[in-house]
Write an enzyme that holds these catalytic residues in place. Structure first.
Site, PDB file in Angstrom:
ATOM      1  N   ASN A   1      71.583  -4.036 -74.274  1.00 31.35           N
ATOM      2  CA  ASN A   1      72.878  -4.532 -74.899  1.00 31.35           C
ATOM      3  C   ASN A   1      74.049  -4.390 -74.374  1.00 31.35           C
ATOM      4  OD1 ASN A   1      70.970  -5.961 -76.676  1.00 31.35           O
ATOM      5  ND2 ASN A   1      71.166  -4.774 -78.570  1.00 31.35           N
TER       6      ASN A   1
ATOM      7  N   ASP B   1      74.922  -9.064 -77.784  1.00 24.22           N
ATOM      8  CA  ASP B   1      74.146  -8.917 -78.676  1.00 24.22           C
ATOM      9  C   ASP B   1      74.444  -8.418 -80.083  1.00 24.22           C
ATOM     10  OD1 ASP B   1      72.220 -10.503 -77.187  1.00 24.22           O
ATOM     11  OD2 ASP B   1      71.405  -8.803 -76.082  1.00 24.22           O
TER      12      ASP B   1
ATOM     13  N   THR C   1      66.589  -0.945 -82.743  1.00 26.05           N
ATOM     14  CA  THR C   1      65.429  -0.261 -81.983  1.00 26.05           C
ATOM     15  C   THR C   1      65.256   0.892 -82.265  1.00 26.05           C
ATOM     16  OG1 THR C   1      66.304  -1.976 -80.324  1.00 26.05           O
ATOM     17  CG2 THR C   1      64.535  -0.355 -79.534  1.00 26.05           C
TER      18      THR C   1
ATOM     19  N   LYS D   1      72.167  -0.156 -77.392  1.00 27.36           N
ATOM     20  CA  LYS D   1      71.240   0.430 -76.581  1.00 27.36           C
ATOM     21  C   LYS D   1      71.333  -0.287 -75.156  1.00 27.36           C
ATOM     22  CE  LYS D   1      68.225  -3.528 -77.802  1.00 27.36           C
ATOM     23  NZ  LYS D   1      66.738  -3.926 -78.483  1.00 27.36           N
TER      24      LYS D   1
ATOM     25  N   ASP E   1      72.825  -2.002 -83.090  1.00 27.46           N
ATOM     26  CA  ASP E   1      71.747  -1.890 -82.408  1.00 27.46           C
ATOM     27  C   ASP E   1      72.355  -1.853 -81.042  1.00 27.46           C
ATOM     28  OD1 ASP E   1      69.047  -2.588 -81.410  1.00 27.46           O
ATOM     29  OD2 ASP E   1      69.260  -4.652 -81.107  1.00 27.46           O
TER      30      ASP E   1
END
Length: 275
Positions: free
Chosen positions: A134, A147, A165, A131, A129
């Site tokens: 994070n 995260d 996401t 992105k 994840d």
């Protein structure tokens, strides 16, 4: 809530609590405290994600490029993660504030991200994840990946779970196929594009279904102002076949990185010694 004030005694008492992450000999004077409400965790069935994040951060303690977990504890209402303070916001803040990053900043964070992802993978963790939300910015402007709730700790075992996401998901995930560590390489390609353009490459305002289709087809359109080196790096990471994505060792030695990041050659040299 005035949580940290009302529970200051709990914070002070936490240092000796059993089951927590070992305390460093060089603890900083300021921390970030992530507070997780137990009722919310149970209501949303998030127990697994909390456990996974703690396990991943425990494996990655003192890993450069990763936010450090110093301690965990709990009371009747909440769980607490005592984390390294990254006082300069999320990287998303700067992308949104300026519309995109300047070339030097984009390559600076791109090289740091490649180095951090490599360290995470070598520890047996896949983030899944990555992105801008994070990616935190530390006190010296360095990137800190945070995260880890969607992470997995056995990258040799391929997963088929759809997570993360949408704008940053690779084709194998949107198509429900097994996936491994190459999902983080795809995310790095998306981020490199976003650093330079301000938006993810497959974003579709018409709806999520069109974004899914563009990702599955790798329907990638490069802006004319991207340099040839930048286009080459992005295309090398955003490949449909996970096995065809550019390895991290070559990312750090890529001309787009080497030309603008003075520390990239140091990081690239580490691969020569390690391999």
């Amino acid at each position: 809530r005035q949580v940290l004030v009302a529970r200051a005694t709990a914070l002070n008492a936490a240092a000796g609590q059993a089951g927590s992450v070992p305390v460093s000999d060089h603890m900083p004077k300021a921390y970030a405290v992530k507070i997780l409400d137990k009722v919310h965790i149970l209501k949303e069935k998030k127990q697994k994600y909390v456990r996974v994040e703690k396990e991943a951060l425990s494996l990655l303690v003192n890993t450069p490029g990763v936010v450090t977990l110093y301690h965990t504890f709990q009371d009747r209402e909440s769980l607490y993660f005592v984390l390294e303070l990254a006082p300069n916001c999320e990287l998303l803040h700067y992308v949104q504030k300026y519309g995109s990053l300047d070339l030097d900043s984009a390559t600076f964070y791109g090289a740091q991200l490649a180095d951090a992802i490599d360290r995470i993978h070598r520890a047996g963790v896949v983030h899944r994840d990555i992105k801008p939300e994070n990616l935190l910015v530390g006190i010296r402007g360095e990137v800190k990946i945070a995260d880890f709730g969607w992470s997995v700790h056995a990258p040799g075992n391929r997963r088929a779970t759809l997570c993360g996401t949408l704008d940053y998901l690779p084709p194998e995930m949107v198509e429900g196929k097994p996936h491994g560590g190459a999902v983080d390489l795809w995310a790095m390609g998306v981020l490199t594009y976003e650093f330079l353009e301000g938006v993810p490459p497959f974003e579709e305002l018409s709806g999520a279904s069109m974004t899914y289709k563009r990702i599955a087809a790798v329907d990638l359109h490069m802006p004319e102002h991207f340099s040839p080196d930048a286009k080459d790096l992005i295309r090398s990471l955003l490949r449909y076949n996970p096995a065809d994505r550019l390895p991290l060792s070559k990312v750090l030695r890529h001309p787009w990185i080497m030309r603008h990041d003075p520390q990239a050659s140091v990081r690239a040299g580490r691969y020569v010694r390690a391999n």
